[in-house]
Design a protein around this motif. Structure first.
Motif, short mmCIF file in Angstrom:
data_model
loop_
_atom_site.label_atom_id
_atom_site.label_comp_id
_atom_site.label_asym_id
_atom_site.label_seq_id
_atom_site.Cartn_x
_atom_site.Cartn_y
_atom_site.Cartn_z
N ALA A 199 0.83 -1.21 0.00
CA ALA A 199 0.00 0.00 0.00
C ALA A 199 0.86 1.26 0.00
N LEU A 200 1.98 1.19 0.76
CA LEU A 200 2.88 2.35 0.81
C LEU A 200 3.49 2.61 -0.56
N ARG A 201 3.91 1.51 -1.23
CA ARG A 201 4.49 1.69 -2.57
C ARG A 201 3.44 2.29 -3.53
N ARG A 202 2.21 1.75 -3.46
CA ARG A 202 1.16 2.30 -4.32
C ARG A 202 0.85 3.75 -3.96
N PHE A 203 0.86 4.02 -2.65
CA PHE A 203 0.58 5.38 -2.18
C PHE A 203 1.62 6.36 -2.71
N VAL A 204 2.90 5.98 -2.57
CA VAL A 204 3.97 6.86 -3.06
C VAL A 204 3.87 7.04 -4.56
N SER A 205 3.59 5.92 -5.24
CA SER A 205 3.48 6.01 -6.70
C SER A 205 2.30 6.89 -7.11
N ASP A 206 1.15 6.69 -6.46
CA ASP A 206 -0.03 7.49 -6.80
C ASP A 206 0.18 8.95 -6.43
N ALA A 207 0.80 9.18 -5.24
CA ALA A 207 1.05 10.57 -4.84
C ALA A 207 1.98 11.26 -5.83
N SER A 208 3.00 10.54 -6.25
CA SER A 208 3.93 11.12 -7.23
C SER A 208 3.20 11.44 -8.53
N GLU A 228 -0.08 12.00 -8.89
CA GLU A 228 -1.02 13.09 -8.68
C GLU A 228 -0.31 14.44 -8.64
N LEU A 229 0.86 14.47 -8.04
CA LEU A 229 1.60 15.73 -7.95
C LEU A 229 2.30 16.06 -9.27
N ARG A 230 2.67 15.02 -10.02
CA ARG A 230 3.40 15.26 -11.26
C ARG A 230 2.52 16.00 -12.28
N THR A 231 1.22 15.67 -12.32
CA THR A 231 0.34 16.27 -13.33
C THR A 231 0.22 17.78 -13.15
N LEU A 263 2.15 19.70 -11.40
CA LEU A 263 3.48 20.28 -11.46
C LEU A 263 3.94 20.45 -12.91
N ALA A 264 3.62 19.47 -13.74
CA ALA A 264 3.98 19.57 -15.16
C ALA A 264 3.24 20.74 -15.81
N ALA A 265 1.96 20.93 -15.41
CA ALA A 265 1.21 22.06 -15.97
C ALA A 265 1.82 23.38 -15.54
N VAL A 266 2.17 23.48 -14.24
CA VAL A 266 2.79 24.72 -13.75
C VAL A 266 4.08 25.00 -14.50
N LEU A 267 4.95 24.00 -14.64
CA LEU A 267 6.21 24.20 -15.35
C LEU A 267 5.98 24.54 -16.82
N GLY A 268 4.98 23.89 -17.42
CA GLY A 268 4.70 24.17 -18.83
C GLY A 268 4.28 25.62 -19.06
N SER A 312 -4.26 27.78 -10.38
CA SER A 312 -5.21 26.67 -10.18
C SER A 312 -4.47 25.36 -9.89
N GLU A 313 -3.43 25.08 -10.65
CA GLU A 313 -2.69 23.84 -10.43
C GLU A 313 -1.90 23.88 -9.11
N GLY A 314 -1.42 25.08 -8.76
CA GLY A 314 -0.75 25.22 -7.47
C GLY A 314 -1.71 24.94 -6.32
N GLU A 315 -2.94 25.46 -6.47
CA GLU A 315 -3.96 25.21 -5.45
C GLU A 315 -4.28 23.71 -5.35
N ARG A 316 -4.29 23.08 -6.52
CA ARG A 316 -4.55 21.63 -6.53
C ARG A 316 -3.43 20.89 -5.81
N MET A 317 -2.17 21.29 -6.05
CA MET A 317 -1.06 20.64 -5.34
C MET A 317 -1.14 20.91 -3.85
N ARG A 318 -1.54 22.14 -3.46
CA ARG A 318 -1.67 22.44 -2.03
C ARG A 318 -2.73 21.55 -1.38
N LEU A 319 -3.85 21.33 -2.11
CA LEU A 319 -4.91 20.47 -1.58
C LEU A 319 -4.41 19.04 -1.39
#
Length: 472
Positions: free
Chosen positions: A252-261, A263-266, A268-273, A298-305
């Protein structure tokens, strides 16, 4: 190169061997003691008889001269008793011998050499052991000095005594062997009942040490061993469950880290783009720049959430003690529904709350967050016109908060995983804006209050989420 080790005998054979060896040792010691006792008893009886015989014969020499004695020796093969022998040595060294034993096979005579006679004289007055001249027969003898300086020796063969001792030894030896055989059989059977489960425990321990956590100990056998085997199996069940829980937790931890990464990557990629687009000057006019800045916000707010919800889950997972105070769930639900109507005024949100307070002991902010997440879940995953009904009930020492929507419902597989972290159902219930952690937080808050969160749903019939808490 490893040192050679001889095969280890099973426990039951080692126990049987020790017990049989102990029985044989005891039998041997008892045999020695019995043989000594029998020998001493026979020797004492013989001593008494030959002592009396020697005294009588010495008195007889006062009235019987040598010629009469020689005539008597020729006519009578034994004097007094056939079991006694008589040897008379006169002062000149002449020997008159009347042997013991049967007439046709008398016992051999004593050694009457000068040296032997000297030894017989020196031992006069007390019984002693002596052998025949040829050494083939052992006698118990009593010697006495005669008035004329001669020597009288009365002897009795020790064959009867030795035979009695040998008979005792044979009986004890036979008894010991039979007892050892019987005891070995009994001990082997009894110890097999005791050691077989122990051997099974050893095999199980070896199997577990090799990684097989499914091995269990047979519970057949004597009561104490059965209790031990049962306790060991219960311990192994807990160990296996602990390893399974650890593996599940790690997965579960591995899946959690993978999913969190993910969720945050999307976002973050928009912000960088958008940032790179603005930095390169390719954003175009001011309106395009404003749209890019708005998307970054908007994407920053999503990452904060997402980060906030991850921190909330981490705090709940740590099991930190929460503030406990009486919380009126009816009033809490009224406030949450009022806020939900403000956020989505076009949606119909009805409420069913009893007039009397429904009080639980818990953290008001956490419980409010759980209700808000359930309402947000209904708002995000059902059509805007789908009504939502919220109710509070009390019964059987439990308080129930139900949030029922009229959306597309959930497939059984999706319902079973609704409270998993970062899990999203199919597209019919997926809308942008959710982090995939809202229902997981609801379940964690319920568990921290010794309660539970469940969902009842069927495709096309909406979904009912229930928060079950203990009253008090």
């Amino acid at each position: 190169m490893g040192r050679f080790r001889a095969p280890r005998l099973p426990n039951r054979w080692r126990i049987t061997g020790w017990i049989v060896a102990s029985v044989l040792l005891v039998t041997f010691l008892v045999g020695i003691l019995a043989a000594v006792q029998v020998e001493d008893r026979f020797t004492a009886q013989i001593d008494e008889q030959i002592r009396s015989q020697a005294a009588g014969m010495r008195a007889a020499f006062d009235v019987i001269d040598r010629e009469d004695l020689e005539q008597l020796a020729r006519d009578v093969p034994a004097i007094g008793s056939r079991i006694d022998g008589l040897t008379v040595i006169d002062p000149s060294g002449d020997v008159l011998s009347v042997p013991s034993g049967p007439m046709d096979d008398p016992d051999p005579p004593l050694d009457t050499s000068a040296r032997a006679v000297g030894q017989l004289r020196s031992r006069a007055g007390a019984p002693f052991d002596v052998r025949s001249a040829d050494g083939s027969v052992a006698y118990r003898a009593m010697s006495a000095q005669l008035p004329d300086g001669g020597l009288l020796v009365v002897t009795r063969s020790l064959a009867e005594r030795d035979e009695a001792v040998n008979a005792v030894v044979r009986v004890l030896a036979f008894t010991g062997v039979i007892a050892a055989i019987l005891i070995s059989v009994v001990v082997a059977v009894v110890t097999s009942l005791v050691t077989h489960p122990l051997d099974a425990m050893i095999d199980t321990a070896e199997a577990i040490s090799e990684g097989d956590l499914t091995s269990r100990v047979p519970t057949a056998g004597v009561e104490d061993v059965t209790r031990l085997a049962t306790a060991l199996n219960q311990m192994l069940d807990r160990i296996e469950q602990a390893f399974a829980d650890r593996e599940a937790s790690e997965g579960a931890l591995r899946r959690f880290v993978s999913d969190a990464s993910h969720e945050l990557r999307t976002p973050l990629a928009a912000v960088l783009g958008y940032a790179e687009l603005h930095q390169s000057g390719m954003a175009g006019d001011q309106a395009a720049v404003d749209r890019g800045i708005d998307r970054i916000r908007s994407e920053g707010e999503r990452m904060r959430l997402i980060v906030d919800e991850l921190l909330t889950l981490a705090r709940l997972d740590e099991g930190r003690p929460m503030e406990r105070a009486p919380v009126d769930l009816g009033e809490l639900v009224r406030q949450a529904v009022g806020d939900a109507r403000t956020v989505a005024p076009q949606r119909s949100v009805t409420i069913d709350v009893p007039d009397e307070p429904v009080t639980v002991s818990g953290d008001a902010m956490s419980l409010r967050q759980a209700v808000d997440n359930l309402l947000a879940n209904a708002r995000n995953h059902t059509p805007a016109e789908a009504p939502v009904h919220v109710s509070v009930h009390r019964g059987g020492g439990r308080a129930l908060i139900r949030v029922r929507d009229s959306g597309p419902g959930l497939e059984p597989e999706a319902a079973a995983r609704a409270f998993d972290r970062f899990y999203r159902a199919d597209s019919s219930r997926s809308r942008p804006g959710g982090s995939g952690l809202g229902l997981a937080i609801v379940a964690a808050i319920a568990e921290s209050h010794q309660g539970s969160a469940t969902v009842d749903s069927s495709p096309g019939e909406g979904a009912t989420f229930t928060l079950d808490l203990p009253v008090g």
